[in-house]
Design a protein around this motif. Structure first.
Motif, PDB file in Angstrom:
ATOM      1  N   GLN A  43      94.212   6.198   1.978  1.00 47.41           N
ATOM      2  CA  GLN A  43      95.000   4.746   1.725  1.00 47.41           C
ATOM      3  C   GLN A  43      93.975   3.535   2.159  1.00 47.41           C
ATOM      4  OE1 GLN A  43      98.675   4.715   4.186  1.00 47.41           O
ATOM      5  NE2 GLN A  43      99.541   3.470   2.798  1.00 47.41           N
ATOM      6  N   THR A  44      93.903   2.577   1.205  1.00 44.10           N
ATOM      7  CA  THR A  44      93.074   1.588   1.355  1.00 44.10           C
ATOM      8  C   THR A  44      93.967   0.184   1.286  1.00 44.10           C
ATOM      9  OG1 THR A  44      92.628   1.368  -1.107  1.00 44.10           O
ATOM     10  CG2 THR A  44      91.100   2.754   0.082  1.00 44.10           C
ATOM     11  N   VAL A  45      93.173  -0.581   2.101  1.00 43.08           N
ATOM     12  CA  VAL A  45      94.141  -1.893   2.110  1.00 43.08           C
ATOM     13  C   VAL A  45      92.983  -3.069   1.784  1.00 43.08           C
ATOM     14  CG1 VAL A  45      95.047  -3.562   4.039  1.00 43.08           C
ATOM     15  CG2 VAL A  45      95.760  -1.083   3.917  1.00 43.08           C
ATOM     16  N   PRO A  46      93.540  -3.916   1.103  1.00 42.50           N
ATOM     17  CA  PRO A  46      92.732  -5.216   0.632  1.00 42.50           C
ATOM     18  C   PRO A  46      92.495  -6.140   1.765  1.00 42.50           C
ATOM     19  CG  PRO A  46      94.674  -5.167  -0.933  1.00 42.50           C
ATOM     20  CD  PRO A  46      94.888  -4.028   0.166  1.00 42.50           C
ATOM     21  N   ILE A  47      91.311  -6.431   2.160  1.00 50.32           N
ATOM     22  CA  ILE A  47      90.937  -7.224   3.272  1.00 50.32           C
ATOM     23  C   ILE A  47      90.140  -8.542   2.767  1.00 50.32           C
ATOM     24  CG2 ILE A  47      89.651  -7.590   5.403  1.00 50.32           C
ATOM     25  CD1 ILE A  47      90.199  -5.014   6.089  1.00 50.32           C
ATOM     26  N   VAL A  48      90.414  -9.805   3.153  1.00 51.76           N
ATOM     27  CA  VAL A  48      89.536 -11.016   2.921  1.00 51.76           C
ATOM     28  C   VAL A  48      89.077 -11.542   3.990  1.00 51.76           C
ATOM     29  CG1 VAL A  48      89.730 -13.399   1.885  1.00 51.76           C
ATOM     30  CG2 VAL A  48      91.279 -11.593   0.714  1.00 51.76           C
ATOM     31  N   MET A  49      87.718 -11.615   4.046  1.00 50.49           N
ATOM     32  CA  MET A  49      87.062 -12.078   5.321  1.00 50.49           C
ATOM     33  C   MET A  49      86.600 -13.702   4.947  1.00 50.49           C
ATOM     34  SD  MET A  49      85.227  -9.080   7.023  1.00 50.49           S
ATOM     35  CE  MET A  49      86.360  -7.417   7.440  1.00 50.49           C
ATOM     36  N   ASP A  50      87.050 -14.467   5.679  1.00 44.92           N
ATOM     37  CA  ASP A  50      86.486 -15.892   5.533  1.00 44.92           C
ATOM     38  C   ASP A  50      86.628 -16.814   6.883  1.00 44.92           C
ATOM     39  OD1 ASP A  50      86.026 -18.344   2.965  1.00 44.92           O
ATOM     40  OD2 ASP A  50      86.752 -19.091   5.040  1.00 44.92           O
ATOM     41  N   GLY A  51      85.351 -17.294   7.056  1.00 48.25           N
ATOM     42  CA  GLY A  51      84.888 -17.927   8.409  1.00 48.25           C
ATOM     43  C   GLY A  51      85.762 -19.491   8.728  1.00 48.25           C
ATOM     44  N   ALA A  52      86.704 -19.751   7.911  1.00 49.71           N
ATOM     45  CA  ALA A  52      87.553 -20.938   7.947  1.00 49.71           C
ATOM     46  C   ALA A  52      87.900 -20.972   9.545  1.00 49.71           C
ATOM     47  CB  ALA A  52      88.576 -21.040   7.093  1.00 49.71           C
ATOM     48  N   HIS A  53      87.436 -22.229  10.073  1.00 48.06           N
ATOM     49  CA  HIS A  53      88.108 -22.534  11.233  1.00 48.06           C
ATOM     50  C   HIS A  53      88.467 -23.888  11.688  1.00 48.06           C
ATOM     51  CE1 HIS A  53      83.551 -23.343  11.233  1.00 48.06           C
ATOM     52  NE2 HIS A  53      83.992 -24.610  11.559  1.00 48.06           N
ATOM     53  N   VAL A  54      88.882 -24.616  10.514  1.00 45.84           N
ATOM     54  CA  VAL A  54      89.480 -25.900  10.643  1.00 45.84           C
ATOM     55  C   VAL A  54      90.825 -25.983   9.687  1.00 45.84           C
ATOM     56  CG1 VAL A  54      87.631 -27.129  11.303  1.00 45.84           C
ATOM     57  CG2 VAL A  54      88.009 -26.917   8.780  1.00 45.84           C
ATOM     58  N   PRO A  55      91.938 -26.580  10.237  1.00 44.23           N
ATOM     59  CA  PRO A  55      92.876 -26.516   9.285  1.00 44.23           C
ATOM     60  C   PRO A  55      92.859 -26.864   7.641  1.00 44.23           C
ATOM     61  CG  PRO A  55      93.403 -27.501  11.340  1.00 44.23           C
ATOM     62  CD  PRO A  55      91.882 -27.295  11.139  1.00 44.23           C
ATOM     63  N   PHE A  56      92.140 -27.812   7.397  1.00 47.93           N
ATOM     64  CA  PHE A  56      92.052 -28.006   5.947  1.00 47.93           C
ATOM     65  C   PHE A  56      91.345 -27.011   5.094  1.00 47.93           C
ATOM     66  CE2 PHE A  56      87.830 -29.357   6.212  1.00 47.93           C
ATOM     67  CZ  PHE A  56      87.298 -29.424   4.946  1.00 47.93           C
TER      68      PHE A  56
END
Length: 442
Positions: free
Chosen positions: A312-325
């Motif tokens: 089984q594989t699962v899609p993953i998104v990685m993003d370093g967002a750290h502020v709300p906007f």
């Protein structure tokens, strides 16, 4: 008979560098900011920052991606180009790009060792360089590496703020301010206007300012006022409010490239010599080559095999967002992608200087379950249990797992059961830790 000493390995030199104060890994409430230490180092090293032409990029978010786009376009145009950015995700070499590639170990070790020797000289002589930090030294070493490589242009990304950031020894022919939101308020100020005043500090007489912020915006007005004081032209993007992050970044990078072309800069590529540089350089291949790790990066994570069951594989998104906007923009862009129609399970680590309440308010609109974790024992991150308590008080379904690897396995298993996907966000340090696991295949 004398012999030349063998150059040290990069790991040895980095061990020496790591003895210095590194504010990226510490709470920043008492952080020292100022240019005197790096100016001392620059003078001792022969002012390598004056050996290349520069574009200086600041802002709350997007500065790394905009820098990478400008770098890729100028490389495509046949110029010898470098880029300096921070933080790194996997290896410190990522911070220093030479001709489109992370600086080689030997070149970085050489530049760092010479810079550290200058730092030691400053300590012996009790000059300003004795107060140099980890970031001061890596920045100075980057400029030395760019000089060694004989580069024409360097795109320099601000580390924090602008006016007093170590990178502000360069003269950026274009100063870019991508956007401004509340961040590092203990250092930069508690309002967007105050932060704008710090970030526009990279603008110098004779340069141009490029930004997404209109004059009607309170922070944008501060930028305009400073540009007027210095007699600098202001370049502004024009795109719809719901434009995707990638399109916003490309529009800003294109604005810079068009300006350079109008100022007489030409393509050096043998196939198209003499054509003015411009946004036309940002074709799809160039945009693809400029993609940075940990910025809307997608993976297929394979779950541990179970007996008598298909993988089984699962899609993953990685993003370093750290502020709300920025998180809002990331989630808006992902929601437009048919691959991510299922439920979102999020893994989150968040620095103590970040707006946890605002961040979780945005996340609560998109994620059905959140696993709070931690990104190393640096003291700069909220304990996972504290974030869990805050999220629970906001009515979110969540749990805490301080071990990031265990959090990844639990989130992936949950997403697989729900036929959903995983988002890892809140910190590039978290992304770096999880990214290495995913790339190694678990």
């Amino acid at each position: 008979m004398s012999t030349n000493p063998q150059p040290r390995s990069l790991s040895d030199v980095l061990s020496r560098l790591d003895l210095l104060t590194n504010w990226e890994r510490k709470p920043r409430g008492e952080m020292r900011v100022g240019l005197n230490p790096i100016l001392d180092l620059m003078q001792r090293l022969g002012n390598p920052h004056k050996s290349f032409r520069a574009i200086h990029v600041g802002g709350t978010k997007g500065k790394g991606s905009v820098s990478a786009l400008i770098e890729a376009a100028l490389l495509h145009a046949g110029w010898k180009v470098g880029r300096y950015g921070s933080p790194h995700v996997d290896r410190v070499n990522e911070r220093i790009s030479v001709l489109g590639q992370a600086v080689e170990d030997d070149a970085l070790a050489s530049a760092l060792e010479r810079t550290l020797d200058s730092y030691e000289s400053a300590k012996r002589e009790a000059t300003a360089g004795e107060d140099a930090t980890w970031f001061d030294v890596i920045t100075a070493a980057a400029f030395l590496a760019f000089q060694d490589a004989g580069l024409d242009w360097v795109v320099v990304e601000v580390g924090l703020g602008g006016r007093l950031d170590s990178t502000n020894v360069v003269f950026g022919e274009v100063a870019v301010v991508t956007n401004i939101e509340l961040e590092h308020t203990e250092i930069l100020g508690s309002t967007r206007e105050a932060i704008a005043g710090e970030k526009v500090g990279i603008l110098k007489p004779g340069a141009a300012l490029a930004t997404t912020l209109p004059v009607s915006d309170a922070a944008g007005q501060i930028l305009q006022q400073r540009a007027d004081e210095l007699g600098c032209p202001v370049l502004r993007t024009d795109f719809p409010d719901d434009a995707a992050i990638a399109d916003r970044n490309a529009a800003l990078a294109g604005l810079v490239l068009d300006y350079l072309g109008q100022r007489g800069e030409r393509v050096r590529d043998s196939a198209q010599p003499g054509i003015p540089i411009g946004a036309w350089l940002l074709d799809q291949a160039v945009r693809d080559s400029a993609h940075l790790p940990g910025r809307m990066e997608r993976f297929a994570f394979e779950l541990p095999a179970r007996p008598n069951a298909a993988p089984q594989t699962v899609p993953i998104v990685m993003d370093g967002a750290h502020v709300p906007f920025n998180l809002e923009a990331v989630m808006r862009d992902i929601s437009r992608d048919s691959e991510f129609r299922g439920e979102c399970t999020a893994i989150v680590a968040l620095g103590v200087d970040k707006d946890a309440n605002g961040f979780l308010t945005v996340l609560s609109r998109y994620a059905v379950h959140v696993l709070f974790t931690e990104a190393g024992g640096s003291g700069r991150f909220h304990p996972a249990s504290e974030l869990e308590a805050l999220a629970t008080s906001m009515g979110m379904t969540c749990e805490s797992e301080p071990d990031a690897r265990k959090a990844l396995d639990r989130a992936a298993a949950m997403a697989a059961r729900n036929k959903g996907w995983v988002l890892a966000t809140g910190s590039l340090y978290l992304v770096g830790a999880l990214r290495s696991v995913v790339l190694k295949g678990g």
